[in-house]
Write a protein that holds these residues in place. Structure first.
Motif, PDB file in Angstrom:
ATOM      1  N   ILE A 165      27.362  15.274   4.397  1.00  0.00           N
ATOM      2  CA  ILE A 165      26.790  16.292   3.745  1.00  0.00           C
ATOM      3  C   ILE A 165      27.322  17.806   4.119  1.00  0.00           C
ATOM      4  CG2 ILE A 165      24.654  17.685   3.079  1.00  0.00           C
ATOM      5  CD1 ILE A 165      23.244  15.025   2.847  1.00  0.00           C
ATOM      6  N   ILE A 166      27.142  17.642   5.454  1.00  0.00           N
ATOM      7  CA  ILE A 166      27.503  19.026   6.180  1.00  0.00           C
ATOM      8  C   ILE A 166      29.078  19.213   5.921  1.00  0.00           C
ATOM      9  CG2 ILE A 166      27.838  20.117   8.412  1.00  0.00           C
ATOM     10  CD1 ILE A 166      25.252  18.948   9.137  1.00  0.00           C
ATOM     11  N   PHE A 167      29.842  18.404   6.271  1.00  0.00           N
ATOM     12  CA  PHE A 167      31.154  18.193   5.875  1.00  0.00           C
ATOM     13  C   PHE A 167      31.573  18.721   4.445  1.00  0.00           C
ATOM     14  CE2 PHE A 167      35.357  15.994   4.947  1.00  0.00           C
ATOM     15  CZ  PHE A 167      36.159  16.891   5.791  1.00  0.00           C
ATOM     16  N   GLY A 168      30.872  18.428   3.618  1.00  0.00           N
ATOM     17  CA  GLY A 168      31.252  18.575   2.309  1.00  0.00           C
ATOM     18  C   GLY A 168      30.936  20.085   1.967  1.00  0.00           C
TER      19      GLY A 168
ATOM     20  N   ILE B 199      24.408  33.831  -0.219  1.00  0.00           N
ATOM     21  CA  ILE B 199      23.069  34.072  -0.404  1.00  0.00           C
ATOM     22  C   ILE B 199      22.281  34.007  -2.056  1.00  0.00           C
ATOM     23  CG2 ILE B 199      21.166  35.880  -0.507  1.00  0.00           C
ATOM     24  CD1 ILE B 199      22.267  35.088   2.322  1.00  0.00           C
ATOM     25  N   LEU B 200      23.416  34.241  -2.911  1.00  0.00           N
ATOM     26  CA  LEU B 200      23.033  34.182  -4.323  1.00  0.00           C
ATOM     27  C   LEU B 200      22.909  32.611  -4.770  1.00  0.00           C
ATOM     28  CD1 LEU B 200      25.238  36.916  -5.868  1.00  0.00           C
ATOM     29  CD2 LEU B 200      22.620  36.792  -6.066  1.00  0.00           C
ATOM     30  N   LEU B 201      23.756  31.803  -4.125  1.00  0.00           N
ATOM     31  CA  LEU B 201      23.789  30.292  -4.412  1.00  0.00           C
ATOM     32  C   LEU B 201      22.569  29.912  -3.817  1.00  0.00           C
ATOM     33  CD1 LEU B 201      25.304  27.869  -5.339  1.00  0.00           C
ATOM     34  CD2 LEU B 201      26.258  27.597  -2.843  1.00  0.00           C
ATOM     35  N   PHE B 202      22.105  29.984  -2.753  1.00  0.00           N
ATOM     36  CA  PHE B 202      20.776  29.682  -1.958  1.00  0.00           C
ATOM     37  C   PHE B 202      19.625  29.875  -2.802  1.00  0.00           C
ATOM     38  CE2 PHE B 202      17.151  30.866   0.599  1.00  0.00           C
ATOM     39  CZ  PHE B 202      16.931  29.346   1.152  1.00  0.00           C
ATOM     40  N   LEU B 203      19.645  31.389  -3.479  1.00  0.00           N
ATOM     41  CA  LEU B 203      18.474  31.940  -4.127  1.00  0.00           C
ATOM     42  C   LEU B 203      18.505  31.019  -5.499  1.00  0.00           C
ATOM     43  CD1 LEU B 203      18.483  35.671  -3.724  1.00  0.00           C
ATOM     44  CD2 LEU B 203      16.924  33.950  -2.420  1.00  0.00           C
ATOM     45  N   LEU B 204      19.446  30.816  -6.156  1.00  0.00           N
ATOM     46  CA  LEU B 204      19.384  30.207  -7.375  1.00  0.00           C
ATOM     47  C   LEU B 204      19.170  28.853  -7.336  1.00  0.00           C
ATOM     48  CD1 LEU B 204      22.992  31.195  -8.780  1.00  0.00           C
ATOM     49  CD2 LEU B 204      20.804  31.892  -9.871  1.00  0.00           C
ATOM     50  N   ASN B 205      19.211  28.005  -6.133  1.00  0.00           N
ATOM     51  CA  ASN B 205      18.757  26.870  -5.958  1.00  0.00           C
ATOM     52  C   ASN B 205      17.362  26.619  -5.490  1.00  0.00           C
ATOM     53  OD1 ASN B 205      21.157  24.472  -6.150  1.00  0.00           O
ATOM     54  ND2 ASN B 205      22.064  26.307  -5.346  1.00  0.00           N
ATOM     55  N   ILE B 206      16.797  27.731  -5.010  1.00  0.00           N
ATOM     56  CA  ILE B 206      15.288  27.367  -4.682  1.00  0.00           C
ATOM     57  C   ILE B 206      14.266  26.974  -5.709  1.00  0.00           C
ATOM     58  CG2 ILE B 206      13.138  28.484  -3.943  1.00  0.00           C
ATOM     59  CD1 ILE B 206      14.939  30.545  -2.212  1.00  0.00           C
ATOM     60  N   PRO B 207      14.194  27.538  -7.028  1.00  0.00           N
ATOM     61  CA  PRO B 207      13.489  26.876  -8.086  1.00  0.00           C
ATOM     62  C   PRO B 207      13.882  25.515  -8.661  1.00  0.00           C
ATOM     63  CG  PRO B 207      14.814  28.743  -8.821  1.00  0.00           C
ATOM     64  CD  PRO B 207      15.130  28.820  -7.598  1.00  0.00           C
ATOM     65  N   VAL B 208      15.214  25.428  -8.414  1.00  0.00           N
ATOM     66  CA  VAL B 208      15.778  23.938  -8.878  1.00  0.00           C
ATOM     67  C   VAL B 208      15.165  23.048  -7.933  1.00  0.00           C
ATOM     68  CG1 VAL B 208      17.944  22.676  -9.117  1.00  0.00           C
ATOM     69  CG2 VAL B 208      17.779  25.164 -10.029  1.00  0.00           C
ATOM     70  N   ALA B 209      15.095  23.344  -6.646  1.00  0.00           N
ATOM     71  CA  ALA B 209      14.763  22.585  -5.570  1.00  0.00           C
ATOM     72  C   ALA B 209      13.615  22.020  -5.636  1.00  0.00           C
ATOM     73  CB  ALA B 209      15.077  22.923  -4.268  1.00  0.00           C
ATOM     74  N   ILE B 210      12.621  22.843  -6.269  1.00  0.00           N
ATOM     75  CA  ILE B 210      11.042  22.673  -6.395  1.00  0.00           C
ATOM     76  C   ILE B 210      10.967  21.757  -7.700  1.00  0.00           C
ATOM     77  CG2 ILE B 210       8.944  23.557  -7.243  1.00  0.00           C
ATOM     78  CD1 ILE B 210       9.946  26.272  -5.708  1.00  0.00           C
TER      79      ILE B 210
ATOM     80  N   TYR C  22      18.174  16.447   0.463  1.00  0.00           N
ATOM     81  CA  TYR C  22      19.481  16.194   0.933  1.00  0.00           C
ATOM     82  C   TYR C  22      20.322  17.073   0.148  1.00  0.00           C
ATOM     83  CZ  TYR C  22      18.800  12.368   3.833  1.00  0.00           C
ATOM     84  OH  TYR C  22      18.326  11.134   5.009  1.00  0.00           O
ATOM     85  N   SER C  23      20.156  17.348  -1.128  1.00  0.00           N
ATOM     86  CA  SER C  23      21.091  18.469  -1.855  1.00  0.00           C
ATOM     87  C   SER C  23      20.545  19.742  -1.383  1.00  0.00           C
ATOM     88  CB  SER C  23      20.503  18.192  -3.193  1.00  0.00           C
ATOM     89  OG  SER C  23      20.796  16.938  -3.817  1.00  0.00           O
ATOM     90  N   PHE C  24      19.569  19.989  -0.990  1.00  0.00           N
ATOM     91  CA  PHE C  24      19.108  21.386  -0.667  1.00  0.00           C
ATOM     92  C   PHE C  24      19.635  21.668   0.720  1.00  0.00           C
ATOM     93  CE2 PHE C  24      16.141  24.888   0.453  1.00  0.00           C
ATOM     94  CZ  PHE C  24      16.712  25.625  -0.652  1.00  0.00           C
ATOM     95  N   VAL C  25      19.666  20.641   1.449  1.00  0.00           N
ATOM     96  CA  VAL C  25      20.484  20.667   2.875  1.00  0.00           C
ATOM     97  C   VAL C  25      21.941  21.219   2.586  1.00  0.00           C
ATOM     98  CG1 VAL C  25      21.301  19.491   4.851  1.00  0.00           C
ATOM     99  CG2 VAL C  25      18.888  19.202   4.078  1.00  0.00           C
ATOM    100  N   ASN C  26      22.620  20.456   1.766  1.00  0.00           N
ATOM    101  CA  ASN C  26      23.939  20.937   1.345  1.00  0.00           C
ATOM    102  C   ASN C  26      23.978  22.253   0.812  1.00  0.00           C
ATOM    103  OD1 ASN C  26      26.256  20.824  -0.936  1.00  0.00           O
ATOM    104  ND2 ASN C  26      26.825  19.468   0.589  1.00  0.00           N
TER     105      ASN C  26
ATOM    106  N   SER D 215      25.541  18.898  -4.721  1.00  0.00           N
ATOM    107  CA  SER D 215      25.601  20.126  -4.322  1.00  0.00           C
ATOM    108  C   SER D 215      24.767  21.233  -4.984  1.00  0.00           C
ATOM    109  CB  SER D 215      27.268  20.721  -4.564  1.00  0.00           C
ATOM    110  OG  SER D 215      27.384  20.460  -5.911  1.00  0.00           O
ATOM    111  N   GLY D 216      23.569  20.516  -5.555  1.00  0.00           N
ATOM    112  CA  GLY D 216      22.583  21.245  -5.923  1.00  0.00           C
ATOM    113  C   GLY D 216      22.683  21.826  -7.434  1.00  0.00           C
ATOM    114  N   GLY D 217      21.938  22.604  -7.823  1.00  0.00           N
ATOM    115  CA  GLY D 217      21.937  23.600  -9.156  1.00  0.00           C
ATOM    116  C   GLY D 217      22.161  22.585 -10.513  1.00  0.00           C
ATOM    117  N   LEU D 218      23.263  22.652 -10.945  1.00  0.00           N
ATOM    118  CA  LEU D 218      23.428  21.985 -12.409  1.00  0.00           C
ATOM    119  C   LEU D 218      23.246  20.567 -12.306  1.00  0.00           C
ATOM    120  CD1 LEU D 218      24.249  22.650 -14.963  1.00  0.00           C
ATOM    121  CD2 LEU D 218      26.614  22.536 -14.551  1.00  0.00           C
ATOM    122  N   ASP D 219      23.551  19.950 -11.075  1.00  0.00           N
ATOM    123  CA  ASP D 219      23.396  18.573 -11.223  1.00  0.00           C
ATOM    124  C   ASP D 219      21.781  18.019 -11.461  1.00  0.00           C
ATOM    125  OD1 ASP D 219      26.119  17.703 -10.599  1.00  0.00           O
ATOM    126  OD2 ASP D 219      25.891  17.438  -8.566  1.00  0.00           O
TER     127      ASP D 219
END
Length: 273
Positions: free
Chosen positions: A10-13, A52-63, A76-80, A125-129
């Motif tokens: 995941i980190i390599f990705g 930073i924007l990618l991180f902020l966009l993914n917070i509500p999605v992660a919840i 694991y997706s949020f770790v990525n 990689s989070g978000g849209l998936d």
């Protein structure tokens, strides 16, 4: 060891995604797909970095993903996402080529490889998936519909912000990345697994502990050995394929498993997940 291996991948990705953005796509004003491309667009109109924007966009999605998709997949997706943000901040934005087509192709290839191996190991990689998977379960429309809508918005917006030639190169990146992700992982969101095993009780219990899916048990008999076995049939999403492989390998390494594409599912699949 399995968790450590998964985290390394995941980190390599995340490293590959960050390289694709900071070295190829961002310098050429070419956009990636999904939330990554959305973060790129917002970074041009807001005084905030893409990471930073990618991180902020993914917070509500992660919840939402935690509640609707599954805890392990979401974590694991949020770790990525976190590591992608980190590497986007520390890797400098440099231009190694002024050729827009080369940037579009190589950026798309590297981005897809990073996202593809992440998917292959049971994360994203989070978000849209996550959003597309949730909407697909709610409406029974194909996930591709939601990918198409958001990516179409990204292409049109890039054309309006810059020029339509850049929008066409963005389409090249989206096409290259989607094709490579399909090759690395699988484009089919729902898959049917047919598992022939001598340990049906242990395997059924282990699968239910990792994956919330129904299982149908069918008596089977070896055509050559004439041994009595069972076939376990279950329908999963592509995001659960990695976990299923790990469970089967740990319980019955000798089990024969056939994974086939699933065109459609009727019944309680959507409610089970």
């Amino acid at each position: 060891m399995e968790v450590a291996k998964k985290l390394v991948v995941i980190i390599f990705g995340a490293v590959l995604i960050a390289i694709a953005l900071n070295v190829f796509l961002i310098p050429a004003n070419i956009f990636a797909s999904g939330f990554t491309g959305t973060a790129q667009l917002l970074a041009y109109v807001l005084p905030v970095s893409t990471g930073i924007l990618l991180f902020l966009l993914n917070i509500p999605v992660a919840i939402i993903g935690w509640l609707k998709i599954g805890k392990a997949f979401t974590v694991y997706s949020f770790v990525n996402v976190i590591f992608t943000m980190f590497f986007l901040e520390i890797i400098p934005i440099i231009e190694i080529s002024s050729d827009i087509l080369l940037n579009a192709v190589f950026g798309g290839v590297i981005l897809a490889f990073g996202a593809g191996i992440t998917l292959k190991y049971g994360a994203s990689s989070g978000g849209l998936d996550i959003i597309a998977l949730i909407l697909s379960r709610m409406s029974d429309r194909p996930v591709g519909v939601y990918f198409f809508v958001l990516n179409a918005i990204i292409v049109v917006t890039s054309g309006l912000l810059f020029d339509w030639e850049k929008a066409l190169y963005t389409l090249v990146t989206l096409y290259v990345s989607s094709r490579l992700i399909d090759a690395i992982h699988t484009r089919h969101v729902k898959l049917t697994a047919m598992i022939i095993t001598k340990k049906p009780d242990e395997l059924r219990k282990a699968i239910h502990e990792r994956i919330t899916r129904g299982i149908t048990r069918i008596p089977a008999k070896g055509g050559y050995s004439e041994e009595e076995k069972e076939m376990l049939v279950t329908v999963i999403t592509r995001y659960e394929l990695y976990d299923l492989k790990q469970v089967i390998h740990s319980v019955d390494p000798q089990a024969f498993t056939n994974i086939v594409e699933t065109a459609g599912v009727f019944g309680l699949f959507r409610k089970d997940g």
